[in-house]
Design a protein around this motif. Sequence first.
Motif, PDB file in Angstrom:
ATOM      1  N   ASP A 260      25.570  -2.152  -4.716  1.00 15.81           N
ATOM      2  CA  ASP A 260      26.952  -1.757  -4.437  1.00 15.81           C
ATOM      3  C   ASP A 260      27.154  -0.289  -4.776  1.00 15.81           C
ATOM      4  O   ASP A 260      27.994   0.386  -4.190  1.00 15.81           O
ATOM      5  CB  ASP A 260      27.918  -2.603  -5.282  1.00 15.81           C
ATOM      6  CG  ASP A 260      27.814  -4.074  -4.948  1.00 15.81           C
ATOM      7  OD1 ASP A 260      27.994  -4.422  -3.772  1.00 15.81           O
ATOM      8  OD2 ASP A 260      27.523  -4.875  -5.865  1.00 15.81           O
ATOM      9  N   VAL A 261      26.398   0.166  -5.762  1.00 17.09           N
ATOM     10  CA  VAL A 261      26.488   1.564  -6.201  1.00 17.09           C
ATOM     11  C   VAL A 261      25.076   2.083  -6.417  1.00 17.09           C
ATOM     12  O   VAL A 261      24.251   1.403  -7.026  1.00 17.09           O
ATOM     13  CB  VAL A 261      27.234   1.691  -7.556  1.00 17.09           C
ATOM     14  CG1 VAL A 261      27.571   3.154  -7.842  1.00 17.09           C
ATOM     15  CG2 VAL A 261      28.461   0.816  -7.606  1.00 17.09           C
ATOM     16  N   ALA A 278      17.490   5.652   2.329  1.00 17.74           N
ATOM     17  CA  ALA A 278      17.405   4.410   3.097  1.00 17.74           C
ATOM     18  C   ALA A 278      18.706   3.596   3.012  1.00 17.74           C
ATOM     19  O   ALA A 278      19.033   2.841   3.932  1.00 17.74           O
ATOM     20  CB  ALA A 278      16.230   3.573   2.598  1.00 17.74           C
ATOM     21  N   PHE A 279      19.427   3.756   1.909  1.00 18.28           N
ATOM     22  CA  PHE A 279      20.702   3.041   1.771  1.00 18.28           C
ATOM     23  C   PHE A 279      21.820   3.775   2.506  1.00 18.28           C
ATOM     24  O   PHE A 279      22.728   3.159   3.069  1.00 18.28           O
ATOM     25  CB  PHE A 279      21.061   2.872   0.290  1.00 18.28           C
ATOM     26  CG  PHE A 279      20.031   2.092  -0.487  1.00 18.28           C
ATOM     27  CD1 PHE A 279      19.911   0.717  -0.333  1.00 18.28           C
ATOM     28  CD2 PHE A 279      19.167   2.729  -1.369  1.00 18.28           C
ATOM     29  CE1 PHE A 279      18.957  -0.007  -1.035  1.00 18.28           C
ATOM     30  CE2 PHE A 279      18.211   2.023  -2.084  1.00 18.28           C
ATOM     31  CZ  PHE A 279      18.107   0.648  -1.911  1.00 18.28           C
ATOM     32  N   MET A 280      21.740   5.094   2.495  1.00 12.96           N
ATOM     33  CA  MET A 280      22.734   5.900   3.207  1.00 12.96           C
ATOM     34  C   MET A 280      22.663   5.617   4.708  1.00 12.96           C
ATOM     35  O   MET A 280      23.700   5.615   5.389  1.00 12.96           O
ATOM     36  CB  MET A 280      22.496   7.384   2.918  1.00 12.96           C
ATOM     37  CG  MET A 280      23.520   8.332   3.525  1.00 12.96           C
ATOM     38  SD  MET A 280      25.209   8.084   2.911  1.00 12.96           S
ATOM     39  CE  MET A 280      25.159   9.057   1.387  1.00 12.96           C
ATOM     40  N   GLN A 281      21.472   5.346   5.193  1.00 16.16           N
ATOM     41  CA  GLN A 281      21.307   4.987   6.609  1.00 16.16           C
ATOM     42  C   GLN A 281      22.231   3.828   6.974  1.00 16.16           C
ATOM     43  O   GLN A 281      22.918   3.857   7.992  1.00 16.16           O
ATOM     44  CB  GLN A 281      19.848   4.595   6.870  1.00 16.16           C
ATOM     45  CG  GLN A 281      19.540   4.234   8.317  1.00 16.16           C
ATOM     46  CD  GLN A 281      18.080   3.843   8.528  1.00 16.16           C
ATOM     47  OE1 GLN A 281      17.453   3.274   7.630  1.00 16.16           O
ATOM     48  NE2 GLN A 281      17.539   4.160   9.694  1.00 16.16           N
ATOM     49  N   THR A 288      27.189  -1.066   5.715  1.00 15.81           N
ATOM     50  CA  THR A 288      27.511  -1.322   4.304  1.00 15.81           C
ATOM     51  C   THR A 288      28.552  -0.332   3.827  1.00 15.81           C
ATOM     52  O   THR A 288      28.871   0.647   4.512  1.00 15.81           O
ATOM     53  CB  THR A 288      26.270  -1.140   3.414  1.00 15.81           C
ATOM     54  OG1 THR A 288      25.807   0.202   3.569  1.00 15.81           O
ATOM     55  CG2 THR A 288      25.166  -2.111   3.787  1.00 15.81           C
ATOM     56  N   ASN A 289      29.038  -0.590   2.649  1.00 17.42           N
ATOM     57  CA  ASN A 289      30.007   0.322   2.059  1.00 17.42           C
ATOM     58  C   ASN A 289      29.567   0.770   0.662  1.00 17.42           C
ATOM     59  O   ASN A 289      30.381   0.993  -0.223  1.00 17.42           O
ATOM     60  CB  ASN A 289      31.387  -0.342   2.020  1.00 17.42           C
ATOM     61  CG  ASN A 289      32.483   0.704   2.065  1.00 17.42           C
ATOM     62  OD1 ASN A 289      32.247   1.841   2.490  1.00 17.42           O
ATOM     63  ND2 ASN A 289      33.667   0.348   1.591  1.00 17.42           N
ATOM     64  N   THR A 290      28.273   0.862   0.493  1.00 17.82           N
ATOM     65  CA  THR A 290      27.707   1.253  -0.799  1.00 17.82           C
ATOM     66  C   THR A 290      28.252   2.609  -1.240  1.00 17.82           C
ATOM     67  O   THR A 290      28.380   3.522  -0.424  1.00 17.82           O
ATOM     68  CB  THR A 290      26.170   1.326  -0.674  1.00 17.82           C
ATOM     69  OG1 THR A 290      25.673   0.017  -0.401  1.00 17.82           O
ATOM     70  CG2 THR A 290      25.532   1.859  -1.950  1.00 17.82           C
ATOM     71  N   ASP A 356      31.503  15.457   3.319  1.00 20.66           N
ATOM     72  CA  ASP A 356      32.079  14.492   4.270  1.00 20.66           C
ATOM     73  C   ASP A 356      32.529  13.190   3.582  1.00 20.66           C
ATOM     74  O   ASP A 356      32.909  12.236   4.247  1.00 20.66           O
ATOM     75  CB  ASP A 356      31.061  14.163   5.377  1.00 20.66           C
ATOM     76  CG  ASP A 356      30.828  15.360   6.306  1.00 20.66           C
ATOM     77  OD1 ASP A 356      31.589  16.350   6.201  1.00 20.66           O
ATOM     78  OD2 ASP A 356      29.893  15.310   7.125  1.00 20.66           O
ATOM     79  N   GLY A 357      32.431  13.139   2.262  1.00 20.49           N
ATOM     80  CA  GLY A 357      32.982  11.991   1.540  1.00 20.49           C
ATOM     81  C   GLY A 357      32.045  10.811   1.367  1.00 20.49           C
ATOM     82  O   GLY A 357      32.472   9.742   0.930  1.00 20.49           O
ATOM     83  N   TYR A 358      30.774  10.972   1.681  1.00 15.77           N
ATOM     84  CA  TYR A 358      29.837   9.854   1.530  1.00 15.77           C
ATOM     85  C   TYR A 358      29.265   9.759   0.112  1.00 15.77           C
ATOM     86  O   TYR A 358      28.693   8.740  -0.259  1.00 15.77           O
ATOM     87  CB  TYR A 358      28.677   9.981   2.522  1.00 15.77           C
ATOM     88  CG  TYR A 358      29.100   9.756   3.957  1.00 15.77           C
ATOM     89  CD1 TYR A 358      29.376   8.465   4.412  1.00 15.77           C
ATOM     90  CD2 TYR A 358      29.242  10.819   4.838  1.00 15.77           C
ATOM     91  CE1 TYR A 358      29.779   8.261   5.725  1.00 15.77           C
ATOM     92  CE2 TYR A 358      29.637  10.617   6.144  1.00 15.77           C
ATOM     93  CZ  TYR A 358      29.910   9.333   6.581  1.00 15.77           C
ATOM     94  OH  TYR A 358      30.308   9.123   7.879  1.00 15.77           O
TER      95      TYR A 358
END
Lengths: 456, 456
Positions: A260-261, A278-281, A288-290, A356-358
């Motif tokens: 989740d984080v 790989a999670f940002m992908q 997802t909303n990690t 960009d807020g990611y």
Amino acid sequence: MTKIPYRFYLTEEQLPKQWYNLRADMKSQPDPLLNPQTLKPVKEEDLYPIFCKELAHQELDSTTRYIDIPEPIMEMYKLYRPSPLCRAYNLEKELGTPAKIYYKFEGNNTSGSHKLNSALAQAYYAKAQGLTSVTTETGAGQWGTALSEACSYFGLGLDVFMVKGSYQQKPFRKAVMQVFDGNVIPSPSNTTEVGRKILQDKPNTTGSLGCAISEAIEKAITTPNCRYVLGSVLNQVLLHQSIIGLESKKAMEILGEYPDVVVGCAGGGSNLGGLIGAFMQDRLSGKTNTRFVAVEPASCPSLTRGKYAYDYCDTGKITPLAKMYTLGSGFIPSANHAGGLRYHGMSPILSKLYHDGYIEAVSYEQTKVFEAAVKFAKCETILPAPESAHAIKGAIDEALKCKESGEAKTILFGLTGTGYFDMTAYSDFLSGRMTDYIPSDEDLQKGFDSLPKVND
Amino acid sequence: MTKIPYRFYLTEEQLPKQWYNLRADMKSQPDPLLNPQTLKPVKEEDLYPIFCKELAHQELDSTTRYIDIPEPIMEMYKLYRPSPLCRAYNLEKELGTPAKIYYKFEGNNTSGSHKLNSALAQAYYAKAQGLTSVTTETGAGQWGTALSEACSYFGLGLDVFMVKGSYQQKPFRKAVMQVFDGNVIPSPSNTTEVGRKILQDKPNTTGSLGCAISEAIEKAITTPNCRYVLGSVLNQVLLHQSIIGLESKKAMEILGEYPDVVVGCAGGGSNLGGLIGAFMQDRLSGKTNTRFVAVEPASCPSLTRGKYAYDYCDTGKITPLAKMYTLGSGFIPSANHAGGLRYHGMSPILSKLYHDGYIEAVSYEQTKVFEAAVKFAKCETILPAPESAHAIKGAIDEALKCKESGEAKTILFGLTGTGYFDMTAYSDFLSGRMTDYIPSDEDLQKGFDSLPKVND
């Protein structure tokens, strides 16, 4: 899987065979590197005097999603990879949190950190091009150690410009590099023009990464058959480090988990970028909303207090200009700052994602960070590097938020390395001699004053 | 398994759940410990003032073949075990040997060595008995670090008497122990009677393990609710360390391998005994004909040049008498000797096996050992501890014999730990400052003169 193990290792066959290029999935691309003379986007050829060709190509390739890892690099990866994905049961218990805390431990190799992932790649490509030596800079010393190993293995000469503060604080780091035939020079030095100039202006400076980079680049371009390599910040480095996130994701998948984080320490961004890739992908594609949390030192707060601007990657202002969060190439962290994470800027890719807020960012003072490090060591029996301890502190705070809210979130953080060469800093902390430093707005302004005019 | 991986990890479920007690399979038993007052075999109760009860029991239990590892110890083992069984492909290639070289790497934990295996066990049993603190000695520092971790985890106080030579040579070892709340005292010290006496006789001594043991025991028996613990030599330590060999054997079984030669460094015998145990079981029962090679420093050659005799385990002559290969409790290795393996005696179990011809022994001068260490580091990317490098040198020589004979033997050696805290010694070696020392027969005679009369 009945109970998730403390340490989970993928098998050698499960080792990813390709790196992942996050830029290929970013709808909104980082601004291009600029040629410092023309102020136009750099072309591959512009980079050839500094980087070897394949790395120059990787630096600018924003479209190839997956890149095969050459076989000789794969073989060396197998000496220390896959690295373990660890479940911090003891830390969870100590904190009394319902959160599940995982960490990807990259310290189980002699370089003591994740840096070897890119060092092997860069040394390999340099050798493949027929170069005879490379130059680099090192701050905390992990990168220099990793590159010494890699160069020793692939048969390349190496000059390491080591930030003087670290050089003095970590006498044994030098010895490790020497075991692997690395030639270590404290920076600023009088072996380069830019070093001599800096020493003239500030004879007592403890140095900075930006300044060591300038020296290493000067040395590379004035030495035949030599190029410069860099352990962080660059797109190519994030590409090589993507293996951290790819392995983490695959391991978590097998364990039936997904974070989740994701929390990582952030200096130039090599670990953070590699860990989250790989999670940002998945997040970028909306699957997802990690949350992604970058943790930086309060004494060198490029994300939390820097400007998003074009800047030089080095103090000597000879590199291409990169659009990034930066404190200005003239910024030098306070001498009391221990460990790495002392770079004035931040990876352009991560800077863009943050803009960009990611990505979120937090900063901590170093005594808080060492407090977390000691707590972690006592629970998990691993003595973390000060850099890694920033991520530990960030993860602990996320886990404590879960304790308050009662949420059983899954937290993944990057444990980039071990602290065996940081015992001076640990001693300072344990004896109460360690102090904190938060730059004033005026201190920061001095750094911002060094930003190039192109931003005006 | 198509190709044997570079690093092979058993899963957590495959972790052995029992220790193996080699004595249960020795038809010819080691001679008993003797009470130094009565010169009769010690009884469990005789040991209670020094050791906690369960450990006193394990020390004398020569019949129980397998002993369950208590659950709290198992849980801690899972933080760093199973340790990897590594295939040294790069070293094999470098040597051009047909031999297959394996090593069991025990350095992937903050203590940096195998010592944690017994430290956790001893701290657990001390705590379970309701003790509040323990004392110990440390030479190279690995044991002190391991025990600090273990005591920190189980909530026990700890005084570590550290051999002065190492204390001075490894300033950062102390800091690591302090992270885990260990109280470190250079030995000989003026905090004990025996220390004061030794300092009076030899004010400039760099200390010895035997002397540090005396101090630690004195401190333990004069402190309420405190006992002494020891990191090597003892039967109980070999029992706990048996997990190294058990894991190695299981891993090799899965890989379809079995060693023709097992090589280990030998100081007090903790690693060697642990590594060879499960394989020696097969040899003792006649199932195999594996060779076992103990490698010791030429400067402290207890097996190769010592006497098989009853001796005190400490310089102060307050411990029970053990029948072992010994240089005499008065022997102190030359000050130029780097690293551990500086104990005057050798595990009674290993001494007996050596005496009965089951184990061979070789010794090397330290410059040869460091040469092997650097070669290994460059091939395998692990910077070995000087102790471990003895085993490396032994394994290399076995592999070179195979090169001559053309035999593709399977060699297994114990890589006990990492050398991050031994950089002074590495620097000395790299700069040519390291010297060798082989004690003359006269030097050795001085040590033998300290042997007790019971041998006459």
